[in-house]
Design an enzyme around this catalytic site. Sequence first.
Site, PDB file in Angstrom:
ATOM      1  N   GLU A   1     -45.557  68.151  -4.220  1.00 51.25           N
ATOM      2  CA  GLU A   1     -43.972  68.661  -4.598  1.00 51.25           C
ATOM      3  C   GLU A   1     -43.996  70.234  -4.527  1.00 51.25           C
ATOM      4  O   GLU A   1     -44.998  70.732  -5.393  1.00 51.25           O
ATOM      5  CB  GLU A   1     -43.519  68.113  -5.686  1.00 51.25           C
ATOM      6  CG  GLU A   1     -41.818  68.531  -5.859  1.00 51.25           C
ATOM      7  CD  GLU A   1     -41.318  67.882  -6.904  1.00 51.25           C
ATOM      8  OE1 GLU A   1     -42.139  67.218  -7.919  1.00 51.25           O
ATOM      9  OE2 GLU A   1     -39.895  67.824  -7.008  1.00 51.25           O
TER      10      GLU A   1
ATOM     11  N   HIS B   1     -46.282  66.006  -9.151  1.00 51.72           N
ATOM     12  CA  HIS B   1     -44.863  66.533  -9.365  1.00 51.72           C
ATOM     13  C   HIS B   1     -45.290  68.076  -9.329  1.00 51.72           C
ATOM     14  O   HIS B   1     -46.176  68.551  -9.739  1.00 51.72           O
ATOM     15  CB  HIS B   1     -44.956  66.140 -10.775  1.00 51.72           C
ATOM     16  CG  HIS B   1     -43.533  66.630 -11.474  1.00 51.72           C
ATOM     17  ND1 HIS B   1     -43.410  66.901 -12.801  1.00 51.72           N
ATOM     18  CD2 HIS B   1     -42.310  66.847 -11.061  1.00 51.72           C
ATOM     19  CE1 HIS B   1     -42.015  67.161 -13.293  1.00 51.72           C
ATOM     20  NE2 HIS B   1     -41.222  67.064 -11.986  1.00 51.72           N
TER      21      HIS B   1
ATOM     22  N   GLU C   1     -39.065  57.647  -5.138  1.00 53.23           N
ATOM     23  CA  GLU C   1     -39.563  58.015  -6.209  1.00 53.23           C
ATOM     24  C   GLU C   1     -38.816  57.702  -7.475  1.00 53.23           C
ATOM     25  O   GLU C   1     -37.737  57.366  -7.515  1.00 53.23           O
ATOM     26  CB  GLU C   1     -39.610  59.462  -5.999  1.00 53.23           C
ATOM     27  CG  GLU C   1     -39.960  60.351  -7.324  1.00 53.23           C
ATOM     28  CD  GLU C   1     -40.027  61.817  -7.030  1.00 53.23           C
ATOM     29  OE1 GLU C   1     -40.019  62.241  -6.271  1.00 53.23           O
ATOM     30  OE2 GLU C   1     -40.069  62.487  -8.448  1.00 53.23           O
TER      31      GLU C   1
ATOM     32  N   HIS D   1     -34.923  58.859  -9.854  1.00 51.05           N
ATOM     33  CA  HIS D   1     -34.834  59.522 -11.090  1.00 51.05           C
ATOM     34  C   HIS D   1     -34.663  58.163 -12.247  1.00 51.05           C
ATOM     35  O   HIS D   1     -33.913  58.629 -13.340  1.00 51.05           O
ATOM     36  CB  HIS D   1     -33.551  60.457 -11.452  1.00 51.05           C
ATOM     37  CG  HIS D   1     -33.903  61.813 -10.628  1.00 51.05           C
ATOM     38  ND1 HIS D   1     -32.978  62.244  -9.641  1.00 51.05           N
ATOM     39  CD2 HIS D   1     -35.009  62.624 -10.771  1.00 51.05           C
ATOM     40  CE1 HIS D   1     -33.601  63.374  -9.510  1.00 51.05           C
ATOM     41  NE2 HIS D   1     -34.594  63.591  -9.987  1.00 51.05           N
TER      42      HIS D   1
ATOM     43  N   ASP E   1     -35.535  60.852  -4.492  1.00 52.07           N
ATOM     44  CA  ASP E   1     -35.898  60.523  -5.871  1.00 52.07           C
ATOM     45  C   ASP E   1     -34.750  59.879  -6.605  1.00 52.07           C
ATOM     46  O   ASP E   1     -33.670  60.430  -6.400  1.00 52.07           O
ATOM     47  CB  ASP E   1     -35.929  62.071  -6.572  1.00 52.07           C
ATOM     48  CG  ASP E   1     -36.468  62.189  -7.940  1.00 52.07           C
ATOM     49  OD1 ASP E   1     -36.825  60.932  -8.487  1.00 52.07           O
ATOM     50  OD2 ASP E   1     -37.469  62.716  -8.307  1.00 52.07           O
TER      51      ASP E   1
ATOM     52  N   ASP F   1     -40.234  73.230 -13.462  1.00 51.52           N
ATOM     53  CA  ASP F   1     -40.815  73.446 -14.970  1.00 51.52           C
ATOM     54  C   ASP F   1     -42.058  73.517 -15.019  1.00 51.52           C
ATOM     55  O   ASP F   1     -42.672  73.523 -16.252  1.00 51.52           O
ATOM     56  CB  ASP F   1     -39.990  72.447 -15.762  1.00 51.52           C
ATOM     57  CG  ASP F   1     -39.984  71.195 -15.124  1.00 51.52           C
ATOM     58  OD1 ASP F   1     -39.506  70.678 -14.129  1.00 51.52           O
ATOM     59  OD2 ASP F   1     -40.772  70.195 -15.744  1.00 51.52           O
TER      60      ASP F   1
ATOM     61  N   ASN G   1     -41.010  70.321 -20.664  1.00 48.48           N
ATOM     62  CA  ASN G   1     -39.537  70.756 -20.430  1.00 48.48           C
ATOM     63  C   ASN G   1     -38.624  70.419 -21.472  1.00 48.48           C
ATOM     64  O   ASN G   1     -38.625  68.991 -21.777  1.00 48.48           O
ATOM     65  CB  ASN G   1     -39.090  70.318 -19.002  1.00 48.48           C
ATOM     66  CG  ASN G   1     -37.761  70.905 -18.550  1.00 48.48           C
ATOM     67  OD1 ASN G   1     -37.355  72.024 -19.031  1.00 48.48           O
ATOM     68  ND2 ASN G   1     -37.528  70.597 -17.357  1.00 48.48           N
TER      69      ASN G   1
ATOM     70  N   ARG H   1     -37.364  66.208   0.556  1.00 46.52           N
ATOM     71  CA  ARG H   1     -36.664  65.240  -0.130  1.00 46.52           C
ATOM     72  C   ARG H   1     -35.300  65.679  -0.015  1.00 46.52           C
ATOM     73  O   ARG H   1     -34.670  66.571  -0.226  1.00 46.52           O
ATOM     74  CB  ARG H   1     -37.191  65.589  -1.657  1.00 46.52           C
ATOM     75  CG  ARG H   1     -36.543  64.449  -2.724  1.00 46.52           C
ATOM     76  CD  ARG H   1     -36.946  65.014  -4.246  1.00 46.52           C
ATOM     77  NE  ARG H   1     -35.686  65.752  -4.960  1.00 46.52           N
ATOM     78  CZ  ARG H   1     -35.734  65.760  -6.136  1.00 46.52           C
ATOM     79  NH1 ARG H   1     -36.692  65.443  -6.814  1.00 46.52           N
ATOM     80  NH2 ARG H   1     -34.663  66.458  -6.581  1.00 46.52           N
TER      81      ARG H   1
ATOM     82  N   HIS I   1     -37.404  70.648  -1.511  1.00 45.74           N
ATOM     83  CA  HIS I   1     -35.914  69.903  -2.087  1.00 45.74           C
ATOM     84  C   HIS I   1     -34.882  70.260  -1.043  1.00 45.74           C
ATOM     85  O   HIS I   1     -34.477  71.572  -1.079  1.00 45.74           O
ATOM     86  CB  HIS I   1     -35.485  70.351  -3.431  1.00 45.74           C
ATOM     87  CG  HIS I   1     -36.569  69.776  -4.387  1.00 45.74           C
ATOM     88  ND1 HIS I   1     -36.295  69.513  -5.882  1.00 45.74           N
ATOM     89  CD2 HIS I   1     -37.767  69.195  -4.208  1.00 45.74           C
ATOM     90  CE1 HIS I   1     -36.927  68.858  -6.327  1.00 45.74           C
ATOM     91  NE2 HIS I   1     -38.232  68.779  -5.532  1.00 45.74           N
TER      92      HIS I   1
ATOM     93  N   TRP J   1     -33.081  58.243 -17.034  1.00 44.33           N
ATOM     94  CA  TRP J   1     -33.074  59.381 -16.043  1.00 44.33           C
ATOM     95  C   TRP J   1     -34.583  59.622 -16.022  1.00 44.33           C
ATOM     96  O   TRP J   1     -35.316  59.583 -16.903  1.00 44.33           O
ATOM     97  CB  TRP J   1     -32.258  60.321 -15.760  1.00 44.33           C
ATOM     98  CG  TRP J   1     -32.541  61.301 -16.830  1.00 44.33           C
ATOM     99  CD1 TRP J   1     -31.991  61.565 -18.171  1.00 44.33           C
ATOM    100  CD2 TRP J   1     -33.209  62.574 -16.817  1.00 44.33           C
ATOM    101  NE1 TRP J   1     -32.473  62.750 -18.667  1.00 44.33           N
ATOM    102  CE2 TRP J   1     -33.276  63.423 -17.995  1.00 44.33           C
ATOM    103  CE3 TRP J   1     -33.989  63.085 -15.678  1.00 44.33           C
ATOM    104  CZ2 TRP J   1     -33.986  64.617 -17.965  1.00 44.33           C
ATOM    105  CZ3 TRP J   1     -34.989  64.090 -15.861  1.00 44.33           C
ATOM    106  CH2 TRP J   1     -34.744  65.100 -16.951  1.00 44.33           C
TER     107      TRP J   1
ATOM    108  N   GLU K   1     -44.281  61.233 -12.867  1.00 39.87           N
ATOM    109  CA  GLU K   1     -44.280  62.560 -13.021  1.00 39.87           C
ATOM    110  C   GLU K   1     -44.233  62.711 -14.746  1.00 39.87           C
ATOM    111  O   GLU K   1     -44.638  63.565 -15.213  1.00 39.87           O
ATOM    112  CB  GLU K   1     -43.144  63.442 -12.523  1.00 39.87           C
ATOM    113  CG  GLU K   1     -41.721  62.663 -13.007  1.00 39.87           C
ATOM    114  CD  GLU K   1     -40.790  63.351 -12.239  1.00 39.87           C
ATOM    115  OE1 GLU K   1     -40.489  63.505 -10.768  1.00 39.87           O
ATOM    116  OE2 GLU K   1     -39.778  63.816 -12.822  1.00 39.87           O
TER     117      GLU K   1
ATOM    118  N   TYR L   1     -27.601  64.341 -10.948  1.00 40.42           N
ATOM    119  CA  TYR L   1     -28.779  64.793 -11.465  1.00 40.42           C
ATOM    120  C   TYR L   1     -29.516  65.239  -9.878  1.00 40.42           C
ATOM    121  O   TYR L   1     -29.590  64.550  -9.236  1.00 40.42           O
ATOM    122  CB  TYR L   1     -29.413  64.188 -12.313  1.00 40.42           C
ATOM    123  CG  TYR L   1     -30.848  64.536 -12.641  1.00 40.42           C
ATOM    124  CD1 TYR L   1     -30.681  65.800 -13.617  1.00 40.42           C
ATOM    125  CD2 TYR L   1     -32.129  64.559 -11.978  1.00 40.42           C
ATOM    126  CE1 TYR L   1     -32.136  66.385 -14.186  1.00 40.42           C
ATOM    127  CE2 TYR L   1     -33.151  65.277 -12.447  1.00 40.42           C
ATOM    128  CZ  TYR L   1     -33.198  66.177 -13.405  1.00 40.42           C
ATOM    129  OH  TYR L   1     -34.271  66.700 -13.787  1.00 40.42           O
TER     130      TYR L   1
ATOM    131  N   ARG M   1     -47.962  60.242  -9.204  1.00 38.38           N
ATOM    132  CA  ARG M   1     -47.427  61.618  -9.296  1.00 38.38           C
ATOM    133  C   ARG M   1     -47.945  62.421 -10.692  1.00 38.38           C
ATOM    134  O   ARG M   1     -47.176  63.151 -10.976  1.00 38.38           O
ATOM    135  CB  ARG M   1     -45.831  61.503  -9.303  1.00 38.38           C
ATOM    136  CG  ARG M   1     -45.354  61.459  -7.946  1.00 38.38           C
ATOM    137  CD  ARG M   1     -43.757  61.239  -7.716  1.00 38.38           C
ATOM    138  NE  ARG M   1     -43.087  62.387  -8.270  1.00 38.38           N
ATOM    139  CZ  ARG M   1     -42.983  63.634  -7.979  1.00 38.38           C
ATOM    140  NH1 ARG M   1     -43.569  63.985  -6.974  1.00 38.38           N
ATOM    141  NH2 ARG M   1     -42.068  64.410  -8.639  1.00 38.38           N
TER     142      ARG M   1
END
Length: 403
Positions: free
Chosen positions: A340, A313, A237, A213, A211, A317, A38, A148, A123, A403, A263, A160, A284
């Site tokens: 996920e 993960h 997470e 992040h 999460d 993406d 990504n 989540r 999510h 992040w 992830e 985010y 993950r």
Amino acid sequence: MSTIEKAEVLVTSPGRNYVTLRITTSDGVTGLGDATLNGRELSVASYLRDHLVPLLIGRDPARIEDTWQYLYKGAYWRRGPVTMTAIAAVDTALWDIKGKVAGLPVYELLGGRSRDGVLVYAHASGGDVPALLDDVARLREEGYEAIRAQTAVPGVPGTYGVHSGAGIYEPARTSLPEEQAWSTEAYLDHAPTYLEAVREKFGFGFHLLHDVHHRLTPIEAARFGRAVEPLRLFWMEDPTPAEDQEAFRLIRQHTTTPIAVGENLTSIWDVQHLITERLIDYVRTTVVHAGGITHLRRIFDLAHLYGVRTGSHGAGDLSPVTQAAAVHVDLAVPNFGIQEHMGHTPHTADVFRSDVSYADGMLHPSDAPGLGVEYDDEAAARFPYEPRYLPVARRLDGSVHDW
Ligand code: CS2
Ligand code: MG
């Protein structure tokens, strides 16, 4: 002997960018591998096109392990997201081919089913707490057993991981990185309150995930984990930046909230201490960013020895090719935890025709030989590449944050 005759790097953007490797053998069998990184997509496209494809032509497609070792050890330069995503694409495509040649779905080649289906988490998010609760209600109605939860932080624009409208959440929206604000203090005050609101309204009869992040320091993460212990999260997470494996020891000393990470980690070496020192509960790492099915199995087997479960993960993406490969692996490994499931846009489903199906909180692979995904070149041609970046986080004083 069948040989690899062609390996094409396919780039398409049906709502977001995807890079795919398609390998064709001299017998006319094709295999697909996801190569999407990504925001850095073309670096992997070049690694494949300029450096790996010439090495693949003429090789025996049946020799998956040997090809993996050749590409990994032969490069001298090891690990890292670009290398491991490129190797993953080759590896995944070869597993797809092996399944088609054998006439078996890939999970059968991995030892067969260990379970009936793959538990997934979806999510839920919202600009505020009522919107989050509506989203959780929607997912519960759709049968999700694991959810989540994220909301925007009051006074901090552009948090985010939160939907800005209808449809699938997509963080890589702009042709240059969007800048988003971040306040650790505001987040730490707010996040436990909305997770508590979810438990108050919906109870404890489903798994609740969150999460972070990578945005906290170890001691902040320890404080957060301890604060939410009564809410019995399935996991927190990415509490801290994942490359610092030692940081997790400090978090672990202070809280029993389970920890998931990995992830954006790409090899068994990146998770070695996390696993062998039992610093995490869920790993993950994914098919696409951690060297394909071959290497991911190696990570998951190490994790199994230490009581660490899988939690791959599965954001948008990661293409439907990765989603299918993940579900085959998840179905087979003994230490599966959760997968996920963010879903893909309808345009993405036009390009990647996948037989993975959702029912009652679980994903199921197709029983077609290989991975069960077809790539539609005509549909893909309608969606040319567009530069898209993930956002960058800045603290309220203007400095760049993790992040
Ligand atoms: C997120 C992702 O799904 C997740 O857990 O952390 O949105 C992640 O940030 C993106 O996939 C980055 O490419
Ligand atoms: Mg995440």
